[in-house]
Enzyme design. Structure first.
Site, mmCIF file in Angstrom:
data_model
loop_
_atom_site.group_PDB
_atom_site.id
_atom_site.type_symbol
_atom_site.label_atom_id
_atom_site.label_comp_id
_atom_site.label_asym_id
_atom_site.label_seq_id
_atom_site.Cartn_x
_atom_site.Cartn_y
_atom_site.Cartn_z
ATOM 1 C CB ILE A 26 -18.562 -11.819 13.518
ATOM 2 C CG1 ILE A 26 -19.479 -11.930 14.748
ATOM 3 C CG2 ILE A 26 -17.402 -10.900 13.788
ATOM 4 C CD1 ILE A 26 -18.767 -12.474 15.980
ATOM 5 N N GLY A 29 -28.286 -13.768 11.262
ATOM 6 C CA GLY A 29 -29.356 -14.743 11.416
ATOM 7 C C GLY A 29 -30.642 -14.168 10.873
ATOM 8 N N GLY A 30 -31.712 -14.923 10.946
ATOM 9 C CA GLY A 30 -32.972 -14.475 10.388
ATOM 10 C C GLY A 30 -33.550 -13.271 11.107
ATOM 11 C CG MET A 31 -34.327 -13.544 15.224
ATOM 12 S SD MET A 31 -35.544 -14.205 16.371
ATOM 13 C CE MET A 31 -34.512 -15.300 17.359
ATOM 14 C CB VAL A 34 -23.508 -12.343 15.982
ATOM 15 C CG1 VAL A 34 -22.473 -12.480 17.098
ATOM 16 C CG2 VAL A 34 -24.722 -13.212 16.288
ATOM 17 C CE LYS A 49 -28.693 -14.587 17.944
ATOM 18 N NZ LYS A 49 -28.842 -16.041 18.189
ATOM 19 C CG ASP A 141 -31.304 -24.838 14.704
ATOM 20 O OD1 ASP A 141 -31.247 -25.718 13.814
ATOM 21 O OD2 ASP A 141 -31.003 -23.650 14.501
#
Length: 677
Positions: A26, A29-31, A34, A49, A141
């Site tokens: 869904i 992210g960079g690393m 999810v 995650k 962030d």
């Protein structure tokens, strides 16, 4: 970091996570990635995650992922997304399980024009940041995509992937780089400098602008240009219908951290002081423009008459200006007694000019005004009884209500009293606060003071102070303290909405002896000295412990009273303590460590924090334990804390507070729980 939802690529295999059925990807992210998954034991949807395979070899990425899990695990707040479980997938990749937030993120909503909802969201996020900052966690962030909404449409702060924790150098997560989203990034963060909690407050200012206007305050084609704009460009101006928010935005987005709000609590107070709607001001320039416009509208005949009057006055001044000027600015010499004569007992002055030059006798009102000015400078507001500004100005209002200095001095006194009233309210000195509020009301009535700005500020500051007090009382389950604060709201002349909200908040606090609503542990409020706490009404039952053991797979602890050869022949544990029990009976044969693990598991399920009671807390209430009396584990320990205390009479012995081995179970010891504030 959680991005916008995407669909799973059929070519990429889904991870295997024990106890979960992974459905689809869904977010990316960079690393990490999810996934939406179904937790089979509880039949609920969750978000998992999982670290990307290519990131496993990157030490910085791995430590950043682990940092996020540890950070969120330390935070337990209703507006911060929590963690259900951590572990490793079948291919040995780290993962953690979070609630599935079904209502999307803030970036998908258009709140422009809905200032009430914007205020609600800001209150929730500032509360979450205040909680995190107090525990040494800086998010770094904060942005619209990291504000998620649950099924109840509550905003929750998510994605602590680059959060900075106290005790960890910033280079653990930055390595000299400027991490975070540049659209919300504080100038010092964009430059790669050390940051503190005020970087999060800057991002909150950007988020506020975005919610109000539907767009970002700075827009650029690339991240570098965006960062430069945040660092150098002036803060943009809001449109006229939102100008009442400008002061809040200016301080939130100040270029230098020292000029921003001190902390999240200070920012929350500033939020409560924002007017509900644009304010109309009438400046001297407006007055001048209005005056010129009115003069332009005069008919031509009026202009001619006005010119003749001005000319006549100018001619008189030219003819008599020298003598008049010398007579007005030069004190005349005293006239001999012969120059005047008494008529009917009154002195008749031969030279009328001398009467203008002689000082008029000082009036009582003028004396009182001078006294009030001095008393204000000396901070003698309402005391001592024979020398204070309040009595002086009330007396002036009685004998000279039209005195020119009365409005200004009354406003100055009212503001000083308001500052003291709010301070007393915050400190819980209700008697002093009540007296100040009553003085302000009497002063306004006596002097006719009309200061709408002062009234609004006083109401906002008082409402914020009382809300903080009632919230603190709720955490202590101190209903009476909350009611006391709510009662002060009536004296403070708050508006009906604020007054009703504070009273409802106070009445919602459970009374002593009441069961906490919505708590699966069936906690009861118990009085302890001057405070109160929540304690389970009974020992944790076998059925409750069975759900915990099944969900976590925790092995049963061996249980035997004293050393016995029977321990070798017949194993005893909580499933079979050696005597018959039903599911509602207290669970026994669980160790102190088992009880603590149960408390942590229960808290992870419902968002509260539980622990074993102390000796003092456990003595505050007796629990029903069925046909067999069962003692209970306590939080207290002896020595190196290998041995833990128990309390209560059991079916094996009388009152026994001796310590026992915390790593083994006993067939006459169960446990209860306390819910922390």
């Amino acid at each position: 970091m959680q991005d916008r939802s995407t669909f799973h690529d059929a070519a990429t295999p889904l991870p295997e996570v024990a106890g979960y059925r992974v459905l689809r990807r869904i977010a990316d992210g960079g690393m990490s990635t999810v996934y939406l998954a179904r937790q089979e034991s509880l039949g609920r949807d969750v978000a998992i995650k999982v670290m990307r395979p290519e990131a496993l070899g990157d030490e910085v990425s791995r430590r950043r992922f682990e940092n996020e899990a540890r950070t969120i695990g330390r935070l337990d707040h209703p507006h911060i997304v929590g963690i259900h479980q951590i572990g490793r997938t079948a291919d040995d990749r780290p993962f953690f399980v979070m609630p599935h937030m079904t209502r999307g993120h803030l970036g998908q909503r258009d709140l422009a024009g809905d200032e009430a909802r914007i205020r609600e969201i800001l209150r929730a996020l500032l509360s979450a940041l205040a909680y995190a900052h107090a525990r040494g966690v800086i998010h770094r962030d904060v942005k619209a995509e990291n504000v998620l909404f649950d099924d109840a449409d509550r905003p929750l702060l998510a994605d602590f992937g680059i959060a900075l924790r106290r005790g960890y150098g910033s280079r653990v997560t930055s390595a000299g780089l400027a991490l975070g989203s540049t659209a919300y990034m504080a100038p010092e963060q964009a430059r790669g400098e050390e940051v503190d909690h005020r970087a999060d407050l800057y991002a909150m200012g950007v988020l506020t602008w975005e919610m109000l206007t539907g767009r970002l305050p700075f827009e650029a084609q690339d991240a570098l240009s965006m960062a430069v704009m945040h660092a150098q460009d002036p803060i943009p101006r809001l449109p006229p219908h939102l100008r009442h928010w400008q002061k809040f935005i200016d301080r939130s987005m100040a270029k230098y951290p020292l000029k921003r709000h001190h902390d999240a609590a200070d920012m929350l107070q500033a939020l409560e002081r924002i007017p509900y709607g644009p304010q109309r001001s009438f400046s001297p320039r407006d007055a001048a423009a209005a005056g010129v416009a009115r003069m332009r509208d005069l008919p031509r005949g009026a202009w001619i008459v006005l010119g003749l009057i001005l000319a006549a006055g100018l001619g008189f001044g030219l003819r008599h200006g020298d003598d008049t000027a010398r007579g007005f600015f030069r004190a005349s010499q005293p006239q001999p007694a012969a120059d005047s004569m008494a008529v009917g007992g009154a002195a008749v002055i031969d030279n009328p000019d001398d009467a203008l030059l002689r000082a008029a006798p000082e009036s009582e009102a003028s004396t009182l005004v001078e006294d009030a000015r001095r008393q204000l400078e000396q901070r003698r507001l309402v005391s001592p009884s024979d020398d204070n500004a309040y009595d002086s100005l009330v007396a002036v209002a009685r004998i000279a209500p039209d005195h020119l200095e009365l409005p200004q001095l009354s406003a100055q006194l009212a503001r000083a009293l308001a500052t003291d009233a709010v301070r007393a309210t915050k400190n819980g000195d209700d008697a002093d606060a009540r007296a100040r509020f009553e003085r302000i009301a009497t002063l306004v009535q006596a002097t006719g003071l009309a200061d709408d700005d002062l009234a609004r500020e006083l109401r906002r500051d008082t409402t914020a102070a009382l809300a903080v007090r009632i919230d603190a009382a709720a955490r202590r389950f101190d209903r009476e303290a909350a009611r006391k604060a709510a009662a002060l709201a009536g004296v403070a002349n708050l508006d009906a909405d604020a007054l009703g909200r504070l009273r409802r908040q106070a009445e919602a606090i459970p009374a002593v002896g009441a069961v906490l609503p919505g708590d699966p542990a069936r906690m009861t409020v118990v009085r302890s000295g001057d405070g109160a706490y929540a304690l389970t009404r009974r020992h944790i039952s076998r059925s409750e412990y069975a759900r915990f053991a099944e969900a976590t797979g925790r092995p049963a602890t061996l249980c035997r009273e004293r050393a016995s050869v029977l321990r070798v022949i017949a194993r005893r544990d909580w499933t079979d303590p050696g005597f018959e029990q039903n599911n509602a009976d207290p669970v026994v044969c669980v160790s102190w460590d088992d009880a603590q693990a149960f408390a942590q598991w229960l808290g992870a399920r419902n968002g509260h924090r539980y622990r074993l009671p102390t000796t003092v807390e456990a003595s505050g209430s007796a629990a029903a334990v069925g046909s067999r009396a069962v003692a209970e584990w306590l939080l207290d320990c002896e020595g190196d804390c290998v041995r833990r205390k128990v309390r209560g009479s059991s079916w094996r012995r009388d009152e026994d507070s001796r310590a026992r081995d915390g790593g083994r179970g006993y067939d006459d010891v169960g446990f209860r729980l306390v819910r922390e504030p």
